[in-house]
Design a protein around this motif. Structure first.
Motif, PDB file in Angstrom:
ATOM      1  N   ALA A 113       0.838  -1.210   0.000  1.00  0.00           N
ATOM      2  CA  ALA A 113       0.000   0.000   0.000  1.00  0.00           C
ATOM      3  C   ALA A 113       0.870   1.256   0.000  1.00  0.00           C
ATOM      4  CB  ALA A 113      -0.936  -0.008   1.211  1.00  0.00           C
ATOM      5  N   LEU A 114       1.931   1.256   0.778  1.00  0.00           N
ATOM      6  CA  LEU A 114       2.823   2.423   0.821  1.00  0.00           C
ATOM      7  C   LEU A 114       3.491   2.669  -0.528  1.00  0.00           C
ATOM      8  CD1 LEU A 114       4.528   1.891   4.300  1.00  0.00           C
ATOM      9  CD2 LEU A 114       3.017   3.789   3.657  1.00  0.00           C
ATOM     10  N   LEU A 115       3.834   1.591  -1.213  1.00  0.00           N
ATOM     11  CA  LEU A 115       4.538   1.676  -2.490  1.00  0.00           C
ATOM     12  C   LEU A 115       3.769   2.502  -3.527  1.00  0.00           C
ATOM     13  CD1 LEU A 115       7.038   0.628  -4.070  1.00  0.00           C
ATOM     14  CD2 LEU A 115       5.600  -1.291  -4.775  1.00  0.00           C
ATOM     15  N   THR A 116       2.456   2.360  -3.551  1.00  0.00           N
ATOM     16  CA  THR A 116       1.659   3.045  -4.579  1.00  0.00           C
ATOM     17  C   THR A 116       0.870   4.241  -4.056  1.00  0.00           C
ATOM     18  OG1 THR A 116      -0.132   1.463  -4.211  1.00  0.00           O
ATOM     19  CG2 THR A 116       1.415   0.993  -6.016  1.00  0.00           C
ATOM     20  N   SER A 117       0.993   4.547  -2.780  1.00  0.00           N
ATOM     21  CA  SER A 117       0.175   5.623  -2.204  1.00  0.00           C
ATOM     22  C   SER A 117       0.525   7.012  -2.736  1.00  0.00           C
ATOM     23  CB  SER A 117       0.274   5.612  -0.675  1.00  0.00           C
ATOM     24  OG  SER A 117       1.586   5.927  -0.266  1.00  0.00           O
ATOM     25  N   LEU A 118       1.696   7.196  -3.266  1.00  0.00           N
ATOM     26  CA  LEU A 118       2.082   8.496  -3.836  1.00  0.00           C
ATOM     27  C   LEU A 118       2.053   8.496  -5.363  1.00  0.00           C
ATOM     28  CD1 LEU A 118       5.100   9.408  -1.515  1.00  0.00           C
ATOM     29  CD2 LEU A 118       2.719  10.100  -1.291  1.00  0.00           C
ATOM     30  N   LEU A 119       1.822   7.341  -5.953  1.00  0.00           N
ATOM     31  CA  LEU A 119       1.894   7.207  -7.411  1.00  0.00           C
ATOM     32  C   LEU A 119       0.937   8.107  -8.197  1.00  0.00           C
ATOM     33  CD1 LEU A 119       3.415   5.808  -9.653  1.00  0.00           C
ATOM     34  CD2 LEU A 119       1.823   3.888  -9.459  1.00  0.00           C
ATOM     35  N   PRO A 120      -0.296   8.349  -7.754  1.00  0.00           N
ATOM     36  CA  PRO A 120      -1.161   9.233  -8.554  1.00  0.00           C
ATOM     37  C   PRO A 120      -0.588  10.636  -8.758  1.00  0.00           C
ATOM     38  CG  PRO A 120      -2.497   7.976  -7.048  1.00  0.00           C
ATOM     39  CD  PRO A 120      -1.055   7.713  -6.670  1.00  0.00           C
ATOM     40  N   ASP A 121       0.285  11.088  -7.876  1.00  0.00           N
ATOM     41  CA  ASP A 121       0.882  12.414  -8.031  1.00  0.00           C
ATOM     42  C   ASP A 121       2.042  12.445  -9.028  1.00  0.00           C
ATOM     43  OD1 ASP A 121      -0.874  13.886  -6.537  1.00  0.00           O
ATOM     44  OD2 ASP A 121       0.297  13.762  -4.684  1.00  0.00           O
ATOM     45  N   ILE A 122       2.216  11.372  -9.800  1.00  0.00           N
ATOM     46  CA  ILE A 122       3.201  11.373 -10.882  1.00  0.00           C
ATOM     47  C   ILE A 122       2.834  12.452 -11.899  1.00  0.00           C
ATOM     48  CG2 ILE A 122       2.028   9.638 -12.312  1.00  0.00           C
ATOM     49  CD1 ILE A 122       5.812   9.724 -11.810  1.00  0.00           C
ATOM     50  N   ASP A 123       1.586  12.922 -11.851  1.00  0.00           N
ATOM     51  CA  ASP A 123       1.124  13.959 -12.781  1.00  0.00           C
ATOM     52  C   ASP A 123       1.473  15.374 -12.318  1.00  0.00           C
ATOM     53  OD1 ASP A 123      -0.649  14.414 -10.703  1.00  0.00           O
ATOM     54  OD2 ASP A 123      -2.456  14.011 -11.875  1.00  0.00           O
ATOM     55  N   HIS A 124       2.231  15.494 -11.240  1.00  0.00           N
ATOM     56  CA  HIS A 124       2.630  16.802 -10.718  1.00  0.00           C
ATOM     57  C   HIS A 124       4.158  16.821 -10.591  1.00  0.00           C
ATOM     58  CE1 HIS A 124       3.068  20.298  -8.235  1.00  0.00           C
ATOM     59  NE2 HIS A 124       1.771  20.508  -8.217  1.00  0.00           N
ATOM     60  N   PRO A 125       4.867  17.542 -11.488  1.00  0.00           N
ATOM     61  CA  PRO A 125       6.346  17.519 -11.480  1.00  0.00           C
ATOM     62  C   PRO A 125       6.989  17.988 -10.175  1.00  0.00           C
ATOM     63  CG  PRO A 125       5.533  18.447 -13.531  1.00  0.00           C
ATOM     64  CD  PRO A 125       4.343  18.287 -12.626  1.00  0.00           C
ATOM     65  N   LYS A 126       6.269  18.703  -9.320  1.00  0.00           N
ATOM     66  CA  LYS A 126       6.859  19.162  -8.053  1.00  0.00           C
ATOM     67  C   LYS A 126       6.520  18.244  -6.882  1.00  0.00           C
ATOM     68  CE  LYS A 126       7.480  23.850  -9.461  1.00  0.00           C
ATOM     69  NZ  LYS A 126       7.470  25.242  -9.136  1.00  0.00           N
ATOM     70  N   SER A 127       5.784  17.170  -7.138  1.00  0.00           N
ATOM     71  CA  SER A 127       5.492  16.205  -6.076  1.00  0.00           C
ATOM     72  C   SER A 127       6.750  15.390  -5.793  1.00  0.00           C
ATOM     73  CB  SER A 127       4.353  15.273  -6.508  1.00  0.00           C
ATOM     74  OG  SER A 127       4.781  14.431  -7.569  1.00  0.00           O
ATOM     75  N   ILE A 128       6.749  14.661  -4.699  1.00  0.00           N
ATOM     76  CA  ILE A 128       7.915  13.841  -4.344  1.00  0.00           C
ATOM     77  C   ILE A 128       8.242  12.854  -5.459  1.00  0.00           C
ATOM     78  CG2 ILE A 128       8.686  11.989  -2.806  1.00  0.00           C
ATOM     79  CD1 ILE A 128       7.461  13.531  -0.501  1.00  0.00           C
TER      80      ILE A 128
END
Length: 187
Positions: free
Chosen positions: A38-53
């Motif tokens: 769950a942790l592995l993909t929890s930030l993945l949707p923000d791949i659409d924001h170049p300033k995200s982690i």
């Protein structure tokens, strides 16, 4: 929602999912697979924001997606979840197998991100390309992330406390969902 909030929220969702037995794979899965998945993909949707982690680390993917779909577009939709599931099923080499409980946890982690963003005033286009925004604005990012942190940690604590199979409202000893929402928002 902040990256910290998404990570904590994904842990709460993973615990709830396993205890609620959303799938046999999660019900019988290993905690050491479910939480990291769950942790592995929890930030993945923000791949659409170049300033995200994740966007900063994968600029070569993030920038084209941002130009094509914008932030909180395709990657924050049910269509992206379905596309990801189909991609994993179709393109994985036979000798490289992701355990089923990890795969289900990865889906929960991704969905937890979308659900968490629904708690903000901006909402998400869950049925993208339809532009309708789905939102339940409990969190306002302009007020800092203290409320976000408290809410997410409360959800993790409650997920741990919740007895498997018990109705959530009975576990809280509350009379209604509106009383639950008042309790959460008064923190």
């Amino acid at each position: 929602m902040t990256a910290e909030g998404h990570l904590i929220f994904s842990v709460a969702c993973a615990i709830f999912s396993k205890k609620a037995e959303l799938s046999p794979e999660l019900a019988h899965g290993d905690w050491w697979h479910i939480i990291p998945g769950a942790l592995l993909t929890s930030l993945l949707p923000d791949i659409d924001h170049p300033k995200s982690i994740i966007g900063q680390r994968l600029k070569w993917i993030s920038q084209p997606i941002a130009r094509l779909c914008g932030h909180r577009g395709f990657t924050h939709s049910l269509l992206a979840v379905i596309a990801g599931i189909m991609l994993f099923r179709a393109k994985m080499p036979a000798d490289w197998v992701i355990p089923p409980d990890v795969m289900h946890a990865m889906i929960i982690g991704y969905l937890s991100h979308i659900l968490a963003d629904m708690l903000t005033p901006a909402g998400v286009p869950f049925l993208w390309p339809c532009r309708w925004k789905f939102r339940l604005p409990l969190l306002n990012s302009q007020k800092g992330n203290q409320l976000e942190r408290v809410l997410c940690l409360f959800l993790v604590g409650f997920a741990i406390y919740w007895q498997q199979g018990a109705p959530i409202i009975d576990s809280l000893h509350l009379q209604s969902l509106s009383e639950l929402l008042r309790t959460i928002t008064s923190i």
